[in-house]
Design a protein around this motif. Structure first.
Motif: not given
Length: 313
Positions: A264-271
């Motif tokens: 979830l954190l990796a996704y949010a950072l990319t977005q």
């Protein structure tokens, strides 16, 4: 490169996360083993849950992943037929019913699942998991909030920072389900003021932010432009900063679904366009992919792999 399929070093969906015993049992359970290995499979599932003892977080992770992986071939009925008085069999059958309904099957089994959860709570009163399962089932049934609140209190007394219970309430309070505008955010803020930073439910705040992000930026072209700016807002940026600072510390996250929260954190950072900062998270994740939230942008493994390659190149 592997000639057939993905190599072991390629990203892949791993609902079991880093729980090797759970992963091995999920691979072992299949329609082809239902008759020839039924007794063995039931004993293996019982042992897996028993080994978690009163680590309720680990126990729920194992029960729920087993339910997701076997809901299509009636392992729950095989287990209940052999262990009609088992609390674990009752809970497992109830949650499998919830999984099936969430996949679009008729809700005819849910009233019986409610009764199974209530009976399980009577037989094992110290166990929070009957209340956790019941919370999710009542949410699927869109029952009134006072009914869910009573069950929520049953969870909190027994396991104050239960991850699944917090996420079920968050979803129930969303505008898409039964909540009023702002109600989900009020719930998150109230929990966040008391929650230990390394609690199993630590991703509640970031989960709420990602869901708000999707709600605000889905649909038309204008929303696509707004997506580039959404995570620059002070509150959203602060949520990301807190997670990034704490969760990437070695050994900080110890709960069963830690790798799901790091996804979830990796996704949010990319977005958010914070590509360089996502590197440490992808390093921790290795090849472990979960479905949500990557599926919001396409096929999860493809999305994960594309971003990982971009971040770590």
């Amino acid at each position: 490169m592997a000639l057939f399929g993905r190599s072991k070093s390629s990203p892949r969906l791993m609902p079991e996360l880093d729980d090797g015993e759970l992963g091995r049992l999920c691979k072992q359970l299949s329609p082809s083993t239902m008759r020839s290995m039924a007794d063995f499979n039931v004993e293996a599932a019982e042992r897996l849950l028993k080994d978690a003892d009163t680590d309720w977080d680990r126990r729920w992770h194992r029960l729920s992943v087993l339910a997701e992986s076997t809901a299509d071939f009636n392992f729950d009925r095989s287990w209940q037929m052999r262990r009609s008085r088992s609390v674990d069999a009752m809970l497992f059958g109830a949650w499998v019913a919830a999984v099936r309904v969430s996949r679009g099957e008729p809700a005819t089994e849910l009233p019986e699942a409610v009764e199974a959860c209530r009976h399980a709570s009577e037989l094992r009163p110290q166990d929070p998991l009957p209340f956790v399962a019941l919370l999710g089932i009542l949410r699927l049934m869109r029952r009134p909030s006072h009914e869910l609140n009573e069950v929520w209190q049953g969870v909190v007394i027994r396991d104050p920072w239960n991850r699944e219970a917090h996420l079920q309430v968050l979803a129930y309070l969303s505008p898409e389900e039964c909540g009023l505008p702002g109600q989900a955010r009020e719930f998150v803020d109230a929990q966040q003021t008391r929650m230990p930073a390394d609690a199993p439910a630590t991703a509640l705040e970031l989960t709420a932010s990602v869901r708000e992000f999707h709600r605000a930026t889905s649909g038309n072209q204008l929303n696509g432009i707004l997506a580039d700016m959404w995570w620059d807002r002070p509150h959203a940026a602060a949520v990301l900063d807190r997670a990034l600072t704490l969760w990437t510390r070695p050994g900080f996250l110890r709960h069963a679904a830690a790798l799901a929260d790091l996804n979830l954190l990796a996704y949010a950072l990319t977005q958010a366009g914070r590509i360089s900062e996502a590197g440490a998270v992808f390093e921790q994740l290795g090849t472990t992919v979960v479905g949500w939230p990557w599926l919001e942008r396409g096929e999860p493994v493809e999305q994960f792999a594309a971003w990982r390659n971009r971040v770590l190149r």
